[in-house]
Design an enzyme around this catalytic site. Structure first.
Site: not given
Length: 350
Positions: A127, A164, A166, A251
Site C-alpha cells: 500500500h 492479498d 486488499h 487475509d
C-alpha cells in the site's frame, strides 16, 4: 523435484510495533519463526543473511521527502503517519530491512544462488505509495525490489502477482505507466484502499499491463484456481517475464478478521504451484514471494507453510485435490469481466 528455496527472516521485524489494538502485530511472525527454527526446517531451506537497503535504493521507488519522513520516526516512542500506519522506535530499521530482504531475495534467484525465495517480513509494503505511507505500510518492499531488478540487474520484464485481500495500490501506482512490469491483482472490491477497478489498466506505455480482478468476497480455492488457470496463465505465457514476484497476503484465508474470502492451505499451495510452473517454463524458475497481510495468526502460519512446501518441491497438495483445482469450473462473473477487459490487450481463451 526439490528446489533451493531461501527464507529471509529476522528478529528485527518483530521490533516494529504499531501499538495496542492494531492487527498488524509482531506475533504474526512469531509462530512461523518458531516452526522454521526446527532442525528439519533448517535443513530444508536456505536462511541467508541480508542487510537493510540504503536511502538510494529506497529512492528507486520513493521520494526523498517520504523517506525522510519515515526516517524521522526512528527512536520515537510512537507516531502515526496516517490513520492506519503507526511506528515505534525501531520501525524505520525494520522497514529498511524488510525492503532489504525483498532485494536480497531477488538477487539470490537472479544469480542462481536460490531457485525461489520467500521474504517473511513486516511491516508489509504494497500500500505504500511514492510519497506516502498507507494501510500499515511504510515502504513498498516488492516495488523497491522490482525497481532494483530493472535498474541494477538489467531485467526488462517482471510479473508481479498480488493475491492479498486488499488491492496493492502502491505497487500499481509505481508501474502504471510502464510495460516493464505486468501487474496482476486479485482483491476484494469495493474495499480498502478503494482502488483496483476493472477499468484501471495502465496508461501510456503501460496500458494493458495492469490487470485487476475485483471480487465481491466469498471466493474459495476453486475460484482462485480458475483465475490463475484461465487468465493469469495465458497472460504470463504471452508476457514471458524474466522474474515473477508475489505480494503474498493471507487475509484471503477463510476466517481472517479483515475479509470474507474462503481460501485454504490447498488454495495457496495450488496458486504457488501454478506460479512455480510458470517460473520454470518462462524465467528459469525465478520466483520470489514477499509477505503482505494476514491477521489470524494460526491460519496465516498454515498458509505460509503450504506455500513454502510447494516452493521447496514437496508437493504436499494431494494429487486428487490438485487435479480438482486444475479442472475447476463453474460461474464466476468477476473472471468473465476481467477476461473481457484483458482481451482488449492480450489473446485470452474463452
Amino acid at each position: 523435484m526439490k528446489s533451493k528455496t531461501a527464507v529471509l527472516q529476522s528478529e528485527v521485524f518483530l521490533a516494529h510495533d504499531p501499538g495496542p489494538g492494531h492487527v498488524e502485530v509482531p506475533q504474526r511472525l512469531v509462530g512461523l519463526y518458531r516452526e522454521l527454527a526446527r532442525p528439519e526446517q533448517r535443513q530444508r531451506f536456505l536462511f541467508p543473511d541480508f542487510l537493510p537497503v540504503d536511502e538510494d535504493t529506497l529512492a528507486l521507488n520513493h521520494s526523498r521527502a517520504h523517506i525522510a519522513r519515515v526516517a524521522a520516526t526512528a527512536g520515537s516512542p510512537f507516531e502515526c503517519l496516517d490513520p492506519d500506519t503507526c511506528t515505534s522506535p525501531r520501525s524505520y530499521e525494520a522497514a529498511c530491512l524488510a525492503a532489504g530482504a525483498a532485494v536480497k531475495a531477488v538477487d539470490l534467484v537472479t544469480a542462481g544462488e536460490a531457485d525461489k525465495a520467500f521474504a517473511l517480513v513486516r511491516p508489509p509494503g504494497h500500500h505504500a505509495e511514492h510519497d506516502r505511507t498507507r494501510g500499515f505500510c511504510l515502504f513498498n518492499n516488492i516495488a523497491v525490489a522490482a525497481r532494483h531488478a530493472l535498474q541494477n540487474l538489467g531485467l526488462e520484464r517482471i510479473l508481479i502477482v498480488d493475491w492479498d485481500l486488499h488491492h496493492g495500490n502502491g505497487t500499481q501506482q509505481a508501474f502504471y505507466d510502464t510495460d516493464q512490469v505486468l501487474f496482476f491483482s486479485t482483491h476484494q472490491y469495493p474495499y480498502f484502499p478503494g482502488t483496483g477497478a476493472l477499468s484501471e489498466t495502465g496508461r501510456g506505455r503501460g496500458e494493458g499491463y495492469t490487470i485487476n480482478v475485483p471480487l465481491q468476497g466469498g471466493q474459495d480455492d476453486a475460484a482462485f484456481a480458475r483465475i490463475f488457470n484461465e487468465l493469469l496463465t495465458p497472460l504470463a505465457e504471452q508476457y514471458r517475464p524474466e522474474l515473477i514476484l508475489v505480494s503474498a497476503g493471507f487475509d484471503t484465508y477463510g476466517g481472517d478478521p479483515l475479509g470474507t474470502m474462503m481460501v485454504t492451505e490447498a488454495g495457496y499451495a495450488y496458486m504457488t504451484g501454478v506460479l512455480g510452473e510458470l517460473a520454470a517454463g518462462l524465467c528459469g524458475g525465478r520466483l520470489v514471494m514477499v509477505l503482505e497481510g494476514g491477521y489470524d495468526l494460526t491460519i496465516m502460519e498454515r498458509g505460509v507453510l503450504a506455500c513454502l512446501g510447494e516452493m521447496a518441491g514437496d508437493r504436499l497438495l494431494p494429487k486428487k485435490s490438485r487435479t480438482r483445482l486444475r479442472q475447476a469450473v463453474g460461474p464466476l462473473r468477476a473472471l468473465e469481466y476481467a477476461r473481457e477487459t484483458a482481451k482488449k490487450y492480450w489473446t485470452i481463451p474463452g
